[in-house]
Design a protein around this motif. Structure first.
Motif, PDB file in Angstrom:
ATOM      1  N   GLY A 169      64.716  21.212  93.633  1.00 58.41           N
ATOM      2  CA  GLY A 169      63.426  20.574  93.349  1.00 58.41           C
ATOM      3  C   GLY A 169      62.868  21.021  92.020  1.00 58.41           C
ATOM      4  O   GLY A 169      62.990  22.186  91.644  1.00 58.41           O
ATOM      5  N   ASN A 170      62.282  20.081  91.291  1.00 62.51           N
ATOM      6  CA  ASN A 170      61.482  20.461  90.135  1.00 62.51           C
ATOM      7  C   ASN A 170      60.246  19.568  90.094  1.00 62.51           C
ATOM      8  O   ASN A 170      60.068  18.743  91.000  1.00 62.51           O
ATOM      9  CB  ASN A 170      62.292  20.427  88.834  1.00 62.51           C
ATOM     10  CG  ASN A 170      62.785  19.050  88.504  1.00 62.51           C
ATOM     11  OD1 ASN A 170      62.051  18.080  88.649  1.00 62.51           O
ATOM     12  ND2 ASN A 170      64.033  18.943  88.081  1.00 62.51           N
ATOM     13  N   LYS A 171      59.441  19.712  89.090  1.00 61.15           N
ATOM     14  CA  LYS A 171      58.146  19.023  89.060  1.00 61.15           C
ATOM     15  C   LYS A 171      58.274  17.509  89.258  1.00 61.15           C
ATOM     16  O   LYS A 171      57.469  16.881  89.915  1.00 61.15           O
ATOM     17  CB  LYS A 171      57.475  19.299  87.700  1.00 61.15           C
ATOM     18  CG  LYS A 171      56.099  19.839  87.895  1.00 61.15           C
ATOM     19  CD  LYS A 171      55.334  20.156  86.633  1.00 61.15           C
ATOM     20  CE  LYS A 171      55.801  19.520  85.370  1.00 61.15           C
ATOM     21  NZ  LYS A 171      55.397  20.051  84.138  1.00 61.15           N
ATOM     22  N   ASN A 172      59.349  16.933  88.710  1.00 60.51           N
ATOM     23  CA  ASN A 172      59.439  15.479  88.716  1.00 60.51           C
ATOM     24  C   ASN A 172      60.316  14.902  89.799  1.00 60.51           C
ATOM     25  O   ASN A 172      60.251  13.712  90.075  1.00 60.51           O
ATOM     26  CB  ASN A 172      59.990  14.994  87.358  1.00 60.51           C
ATOM     27  CG  ASN A 172      59.128  15.503  86.246  1.00 60.51           C
ATOM     28  OD1 ASN A 172      57.912  15.435  86.354  1.00 60.51           O
ATOM     29  ND2 ASN A 172      59.740  16.060  85.214  1.00 60.51           N
ATOM     30  N   ARG A 173      61.186  15.749  90.353  1.00 55.31           N
ATOM     31  CA  ARG A 173      62.223  15.149  91.173  1.00 55.31           C
ATOM     32  C   ARG A 173      62.772  16.129  92.200  1.00 55.31           C
ATOM     33  O   ARG A 173      62.841  17.323  91.938  1.00 55.31           O
ATOM     34  CB  ARG A 173      63.338  14.756  90.185  1.00 55.31           C
ATOM     35  CG  ARG A 173      64.434  13.992  90.745  1.00 55.31           C
ATOM     36  CD  ARG A 173      65.180  13.165  89.730  1.00 55.31           C
ATOM     37  NE  ARG A 173      66.238  12.554  90.514  1.00 55.31           N
ATOM     38  CZ  ARG A 173      67.513  12.793  90.339  1.00 55.31           C
ATOM     39  NH1 ARG A 173      67.922  13.568  89.380  1.00 55.31           N
ATOM     40  NH2 ARG A 173      68.407  12.221  91.123  1.00 55.31           N
ATOM     41  N   ILE A 174      63.142  15.596  93.367  1.00 53.44           N
ATOM     42  CA  ILE A 174      63.850  16.422  94.348  1.00 53.44           C
ATOM     43  C   ILE A 174      65.223  15.777  94.567  1.00 53.44           C
ATOM     44  O   ILE A 174      65.321  14.585  94.845  1.00 53.44           O
ATOM     45  CB  ILE A 174      63.089  16.521  95.688  1.00 53.44           C
ATOM     46  CG1 ILE A 174      61.649  17.006  95.459  1.00 53.44           C
ATOM     47  CG2 ILE A 174      63.811  17.461  96.651  1.00 53.44           C
ATOM     48  CD1 ILE A 174      60.770  16.994  96.694  1.00 53.44           C
ATOM     49  N   GLU A 175      66.250  16.601  94.418  1.00 48.62           N
ATOM     50  CA  GLU A 175      67.617  16.068  94.460  1.00 48.62           C
ATOM     51  C   GLU A 175      68.360  16.702  95.654  1.00 48.62           C
ATOM     52  O   GLU A 175      68.186  17.892  95.923  1.00 48.62           O
ATOM     53  CB  GLU A 175      68.283  16.526  93.157  1.00 48.62           C
ATOM     54  CG  GLU A 175      69.465  15.742  92.708  1.00 48.62           C
ATOM     55  CD  GLU A 175      70.051  16.428  91.451  1.00 48.62           C
ATOM     56  OE1 GLU A 175      71.260  16.384  91.309  1.00 48.62           O
ATOM     57  OE2 GLU A 175      69.278  17.024  90.652  1.00 48.62           O
ATOM     58  N   SER A 197      59.083  11.938 100.070  1.00 54.68           N
ATOM     59  CA  SER A 197      58.868  12.217  98.650  1.00 54.68           C
ATOM     60  C   SER A 197      60.179  12.231  97.876  1.00 54.68           C
ATOM     61  O   SER A 197      60.177  12.356  96.661  1.00 54.68           O
ATOM     62  CB  SER A 197      58.108  13.522  98.460  1.00 54.68           C
ATOM     63  OG  SER A 197      58.745  14.516  99.177  1.00 54.68           O
ATOM     64  N   LEU A 198      61.294  12.070  98.562  1.00 54.54           N
ATOM     65  CA  LEU A 198      62.580  11.924  97.860  1.00 54.54           C
ATOM     66  C   LEU A 198      62.596  10.613  97.080  1.00 54.54           C
ATOM     67  O   LEU A 198      63.132  10.515  95.985  1.00 54.54           O
ATOM     68  CB  LEU A 198      63.724  11.873  98.877  1.00 54.54           C
ATOM     69  CG  LEU A 198      64.318  13.181  99.361  1.00 54.54           C
ATOM     70  CD1 LEU A 198      65.295  12.905 100.478  1.00 54.54           C
ATOM     71  CD2 LEU A 198      65.015  13.943  98.236  1.00 54.54           C
ATOM     72  N   ASP A 199      62.004   9.595  97.688  1.00 57.63           N
ATOM     73  CA  ASP A 199      62.052   8.250  97.143  1.00 57.63           C
ATOM     74  C   ASP A 199      60.860   7.937  96.258  1.00 57.63           C
ATOM     75  O   ASP A 199      60.961   7.313  95.229  1.00 57.63           O
ATOM     76  CB  ASP A 199      62.007   7.279  98.334  1.00 57.63           C
ATOM     77  CG  ASP A 199      63.187   6.359  98.319  1.00 57.63           C
ATOM     78  OD1 ASP A 199      64.154   6.717  97.637  1.00 57.63           O
ATOM     79  OD2 ASP A 199      63.123   5.309  98.978  1.00 57.63           O
ATOM     80  N   LYS A 200      59.722   8.354  96.740  1.00 60.90           N
ATOM     81  CA  LYS A 200      58.467   8.005  96.061  1.00 60.90           C
ATOM     82  C   LYS A 200      57.614   9.257  96.090  1.00 60.90           C
ATOM     83  O   LYS A 200      57.381   9.802  97.168  1.00 60.90           O
ATOM     84  CB  LYS A 200      57.777   6.898  96.873  1.00 60.90           C
ATOM     85  CG  LYS A 200      56.534   6.341  96.240  1.00 60.90           C
ATOM     86  CD  LYS A 200      56.012   5.205  97.126  1.00 60.90           C
ATOM     87  CE  LYS A 200      54.682   4.695  96.636  1.00 60.90           C
ATOM     88  NZ  LYS A 200      54.715   3.936  95.414  1.00 60.90           N
ATOM     89  N   LYS A 201      57.192   9.717  94.925  1.00 61.98           N
ATOM     90  CA  LYS A 201      56.375  10.924  94.905  1.00 61.98           C
ATOM     91  C   LYS A 201      55.125  10.718  95.770  1.00 61.98           C
ATOM     92  O   LYS A 201      54.474   9.681  95.670  1.00 61.98           O
ATOM     93  CB  LYS A 201      55.968  11.221  93.459  1.00 61.98           C
ATOM     94  CG  LYS A 201      56.415  12.587  93.047  1.00 61.98           C
ATOM     95  CD  LYS A 201      56.103  12.829  91.621  1.00 61.98           C
ATOM     96  CE  LYS A 201      55.856  14.295  91.419  1.00 61.98           C
ATOM     97  NZ  LYS A 201      55.196  14.587  90.179  1.00 61.98           N
TER      98      LYS A 201
END
Ligand code: KG4
Length: 351
Positions: free
Chosen positions: A20-26, A125-129
């Motif tokens: 995870g980082n500020k913009n994205r979770i992978e 939140s994986l798909d849409k923050k």
């Protein structure tokens, strides 16, 4: 931040690694070892057997999850360990908690305890923050152990609007499937049978829609289960073992549950002027439920965000535990040995 997440709340041993980082979770890896076949003989999950299987599977699943994520098996680059502390079957939860604590001690990493039902919400939140524009949202959580409608005002801000007063929707599907001679888990079996129901059969089956017209957001499915049993008992052996009866009854059971879930969710959306609807839990895999819910909700408000996760993230999985841990780092524990399993506790109201 890399999080190793573990879920052993029921009969699946799941471990995932998320970054995870500020913009994205992978998702770096997601391994699920299912015990479904093992429990089929008992018509449901046998807790002590599930516990034993978790003990056996955890080290193997860990290896596979680390390998798939491209991490070292001895000293993996992991920043925290996330673990489901409940709700779930207590002996199974403890197996995961003890394993997580051993890892945290040997890798000297903090632990993040995760509420399984909150994870069903936050996986979206994986798909849409999950930012302010998504809230307020209504979450419909439907699994083998829970049926809840929750008002979500933000991450960590929940209000339970209603829940089942007795059996969960999945439990009702599993138990009625058993009456019909279908195997465990019953939900997918009933869904498959329902698609085979003849269109113009002389056989008529009508089941109740429990609590459909009550003004609250509660559910009750135990009466539906009894109604199925009574109908089955009054039929001749020839009829109840016929393909037509099994498929028509499956269709009616599924539709009865869908009617109530759709009506109450729609009412909550209207009453709370929700901007989004979130679904989660094994029953949320049901294709007909997804279809009918979507159709009805978009009639009410065609701008509604429908946060329907992919089916493999609706059933038990560790990805959602990792995602929830990343978003709830306020719960981080530096010291291990402090975790409690919270057994069958449902989601509680929070700030
Ligand atoms: O969330 P879950 O994987 O496990 C827990 O209950 O914790 O949910 C399992 C439940 C079972 O009752 C199963 O019959 C139901 O979800 N289920 C379904 C479907 N797939 C699983 N119910 C209806 N339709 C499905 N496709």
């Amino acid at each position: 931040m890399n999080i190793l997440a573990i879920d052993t709340s029921c009969d699946d041993t799941s471990i995932a690694v998320i970054k995870g980082n500020k913009n994205r979770i992978e998702i770096l890896s997601n391994v699920v070892s299912s015990q479904e076949k093992l429990h089929q003989a008992y018509g449901g999950v046998y807790p002590s057997l599930a516990k034993r299987e978790h003990l056996k599977n955890l080290p193997l699943v860990l290896k596979r999850a680390l390998k798939k994520a491209g991490l070292d098996l001895e000293k993996p680059k992991i920043d925290a360990i996330a673990i489901t502390t409940g709700p779930g079957l207590e002996p199974c939860l403890w197996q995961g908690i003890n394993f997580a604590e051993e890892l945290a001690n040997s890798w000297r990493k903090p632990i993040i305890p995760v509420h399984h039902l909150e994870a069903h919400i936050l996986v979206n939140s994986l798909d849409k923050k999950l930012e302010a524009s998504v809230f307020p949202a209504i979450a419909l959580l439907v699994s083998g152990g829970n049926t809840q409608l929750i008002l979500v005002k933000g991450v960590g801000k929940y209000k339970i609007l209603g829940e089942t007063r007795d059996d969960a929707a999945g439990e009702c599907l599993d138990k009625t499937a058993r009456v019909l001679g279908l195997s465990y888990p019953g939900g997918p079996q009933i869904a498959t049978q329902a698609t085979k129901a003849p269109k113009n059969s002389k056989l008529k089956i009508k089941l109740p829609r429990p609590m459909l017209h009550t003004k609250d957001y509660d559910f009750s499915f135990s009466g539906l289960k009894t109604a199925v049993l009574y109908d089955w008992k009054k039929r001749s052996k020839k009829v109840r073992e016929s393909k037509a009866y099994i498929s028509l009854m499956s269709q009616e059971i599924q539709q009865s549950i869908i009617d109530v879930l759709v009506k109450k969710t729609t009412k909550a959306v209207k009453d709370y002027r929700a901007k989004s609807v979130i679904i989660g839990g094994g029953v949320a895999c049901n294709t007909e439920l997804r279809k009918q819910l979507k159709k009805r909700l978009l009639i009410v408000n065609n701008k509604l965000n429908l946060l329907f996760p992919p089916k493999n993230l609706c059933t038990d999985n560790a990805v959602m535990i990792g995602v929830a841990a990343f978003l709830r780092q306020d719960k981080i524990l530096k010291k291990t040995g402090t975790l409690k399993a919270i057994g069958n506790q449902k989601m509680k109201n929070s700030s």
